[in-house]
Scaffold this active site. Sequence first.
Site, PDB file in Angstrom:
ATOM      1  N   TYR A 176      -1.467 -18.879  -3.775  1.00 45.78           N
ATOM      2  CA  TYR A 176      -2.287 -17.708  -3.428  1.00 45.78           C
ATOM      3  C   TYR A 176      -3.747 -18.111  -3.207  1.00 45.78           C
ATOM      4  O   TYR A 176      -4.366 -17.737  -2.201  1.00 45.78           O
ATOM      5  CB  TYR A 176      -2.210 -16.660  -4.554  1.00 45.78           C
ATOM      6  N   SER A 204      -1.513 -11.624  -5.686  1.00 42.98           N
ATOM      7  CA  SER A 204      -0.785 -12.095  -6.859  1.00 42.98           C
ATOM      8  C   SER A 204      -0.486 -13.593  -6.837  1.00 42.98           C
ATOM      9  O   SER A 204       0.203 -14.108  -5.934  1.00 42.98           O
ATOM     10  CB  SER A 204       0.522 -11.316  -7.063  1.00 42.98           C
ATOM     11  N   GLY A 233       0.836  -1.213   0.000  1.00 42.27           N
ATOM     12  CA  GLY A 233       0.000   0.000   0.000  1.00 42.27           C
ATOM     13  C   GLY A 233       0.864   1.253   0.000  1.00 42.27           C
ATOM     14  O   GLY A 233       2.091   1.173   0.145  1.00 42.27           O
ATOM     15  N   ASP A 249      -2.501 -20.268 -13.377  1.00 42.05           N
ATOM     16  CA  ASP A 249      -3.502 -19.383 -13.990  1.00 42.05           C
ATOM     17  C   ASP A 249      -4.817 -20.137 -14.210  1.00 42.05           C
ATOM     18  O   ASP A 249      -4.827 -21.246 -14.744  1.00 42.05           O
ATOM     19  CB  ASP A 249      -2.968 -18.909 -15.354  1.00 42.05           C
TER      20      ASP A 249
HETATM   21  C1  UD1 Z   1      -6.254 -13.638  -9.436  1.00 39.26           C
HETATM   22  C2  UD1 Z   1      -7.731 -13.751  -9.049  1.00 39.26           C
HETATM   23  C3  UD1 Z   1      -8.253 -12.386  -8.644  1.00 39.26           C
HETATM   24  C4  UD1 Z   1      -7.370 -11.806  -7.549  1.00 39.26           C
HETATM   25  C5  UD1 Z   1      -5.930 -11.727  -8.024  1.00 39.26           C
HETATM   26  C6  UD1 Z   1      -5.013 -11.232  -6.923  1.00 39.26           C
HETATM   27  C7  UD1 Z   1      -8.536 -15.533 -10.532  1.00 39.26           C
HETATM   28  C8  UD1 Z   1      -9.456 -15.902 -11.621  1.00 39.26           C
HETATM   29  N1  UD1 Z   1      -8.507 -14.239 -10.191  1.00 39.26           N
HETATM   30  O1  UD1 Z   1      -6.193 -12.808 -10.539  1.00 39.26           O
HETATM   31  O2  UD1 Z   1      -9.580 -12.483  -8.180  1.00 39.26           O
HETATM   32  O3  UD1 Z   1      -7.817 -10.525  -7.260  1.00 39.26           O
HETATM   33  O4  UD1 Z   1      -5.503 -13.041  -8.396  1.00 39.26           O
HETATM   34  O5  UD1 Z   1      -3.712 -11.105  -7.376  1.00 39.26           O
HETATM   35  O6  UD1 Z   1      -7.868 -16.367  -9.944  1.00 39.26           O
HETATM   36  N2  UD1 Z   1      -1.758 -11.494 -17.761  1.00 39.26           N
HETATM   37  C9  UD1 Z   1      -1.100 -11.319 -18.954  1.00 39.26           C
HETATM   38  N3  UD1 Z   1      -0.058 -10.441 -18.984  1.00 39.26           N
HETATM   39  C10 UD1 Z   1       0.355  -9.743 -17.876  1.00 39.26           C
HETATM   40  C11 UD1 Z   1      -0.336  -9.941 -16.672  1.00 39.26           C
HETATM   41  C12 UD1 Z   1      -1.381 -10.823 -16.632  1.00 39.26           C
HETATM   42  O7  UD1 Z   1      -1.438 -11.938 -19.957  1.00 39.26           O
HETATM   43  O8  UD1 Z   1       1.310  -8.960 -17.976  1.00 39.26           O
HETATM   44  C13 UD1 Z   1      -2.893 -12.436 -17.715  1.00 39.26           C
HETATM   45  C14 UD1 Z   1      -2.740 -13.503 -16.638  1.00 39.26           C
HETATM   46  O9  UD1 Z   1      -2.013 -14.616 -17.111  1.00 39.26           O
HETATM   47  C15 UD1 Z   1      -4.202 -13.828 -16.344  1.00 39.26           C
HETATM   48  C16 UD1 Z   1      -4.924 -12.498 -16.579  1.00 39.26           C
HETATM   49  O10 UD1 Z   1      -4.048 -11.706 -17.367  1.00 39.26           O
HETATM   50  O11 UD1 Z   1      -4.689 -14.797 -17.238  1.00 39.26           O
HETATM   51  C17 UD1 Z   1      -5.225 -11.755 -15.280  1.00 39.26           C
HETATM   52  O12 UD1 Z   1      -4.040 -11.707 -14.501  1.00 39.26           O
HETATM   53  P1  UD1 Z   1      -3.938 -10.879 -13.160  1.00 39.26           P
HETATM   54  O13 UD1 Z   1      -4.418  -9.503 -13.351  1.00 39.26           O
HETATM   55  O14 UD1 Z   1      -2.573 -11.063 -12.601  1.00 39.26           O
HETATM   56  O15 UD1 Z   1      -5.022 -11.566 -12.224  1.00 39.26           O
HETATM   57  P2  UD1 Z   1      -5.389 -13.112 -11.889  1.00 39.26           P
HETATM   58  O16 UD1 Z   1      -4.178 -13.900 -11.602  1.00 39.26           O
HETATM   59  O17 UD1 Z   1      -6.382 -13.589 -12.882  1.00 39.26           O
END
Ligand code: UD1
Length: 312
Positions: free
Chosen positions: A143, A80, A37, A273
């Site tokens: 996580y 994360s 934070g 993921d």
């Molecule tokens: C997960 C949880 C979410 C939680 C978060 C906390 C699930 C479905 N969701 O989010 O509720 O708040 O953890 O950290 O489990 N991606 C890319 N490129 C990047 C970054 C991410 O392609 O540079 C993709 C990731 O592989 C993923 C999606 O974007 O498929 C979302 O990623 P991210 O925003 O990190 O969240 P989640 O891991 O889905």
Amino acid sequence: MAKVLITGGAGFIGSHLAEALLEDGNSVEIFDNLSTGHLSNLEAFRDRITFTEADLRDASAVSASVAGKDYVFHEAALASVPRSVKDPLASNDVNVNGTLNLLIAARDAGVRRVIYAASSSAYGNTEVSPKHEALPSNPLSPYAVTKLVGEQYCRAFYEVYGLETLSIRYFNVFGPRQDPDSPYSAVIPIFASHVLDGKSPTIHGDGEQTRDFTYVKNVVAGNMRAMAAENVRGETVNVACGGSYSVNYLFRSICDYYGSSMKAKYSDSRPGDVRDSCADISKARELLSYEPVASFEEGLKATLDWYRSLGS
Ligand code: UD1
């Protein structure tokens, strides 16, 4: 007026919640160790809150802040999936042991209700979509395990000690103040900051994985409802929008909004993921009278304007 404590209140979601609770006339203490934070998130209302810089793993500091509170909103966590894959012990320590400290302190202080920031990651991959709360949990990453354990502790504390708890499963929350600069930033801040800087972001996997991206105002609304609702004891409830957007679609939308024709790079899928994540929000409607207050599109626009304003 209620006395409330927000753990992780200097973070992205916690600081939005603090603003709404203050607006409703509550007295607010924020408990945060500033590991993820930022004090800058509190700037607009710093003089109206009590701020305690302390760590959830410090049981006596937790007890001191919980004492005398009516409601506790437990937002503090090491977020994360990739961070937890790299260092599962750290995620467990904060998210599990920290939550347990908090629940013990809340039980001992006679807190009226603890509202816990649970996570959609608890579902893992399910055959059913949208995901509803009666589905079995199948966490895929450390996580997700830690957030699910916190939820189960919340339920157990209601069952065995009668402490009122409610776990709200958040679905990929986004909005202003979500940090774009951490190696563990979420996808929207990463894509927005990369596109604004003219740098191609990386899409993990084929980009066709989907998320129920939820604007932060919706989870604030869900939490406010959770404070007022009856019969929520020990329950778990999804708070989201019920939408489904692929990472490829998200990237194109951000490029279109900023007027960029950039192409993304692609790499392997991230370990842990989830493939698809879309919420059934009927339980939140029934139990909390919750309705989303802002669509994905409205939220994305406001958020992308905010990231652009950082550069000006
Ligand atoms: C997960 C949880 C979410 C939680 C978060 C906390 C699930 C479905 N969701 O989010 O509720 O708040 O953890 O950290 O489990 N991606 C890319 N490129 C990047 C970054 C991410 O392609 O540079 C993709 C990731 O592989 C993923 C999606 O974007 O498929 C979302 O990623 P991210 O925003 O990190 O969240 P989640 O891991 O889905």
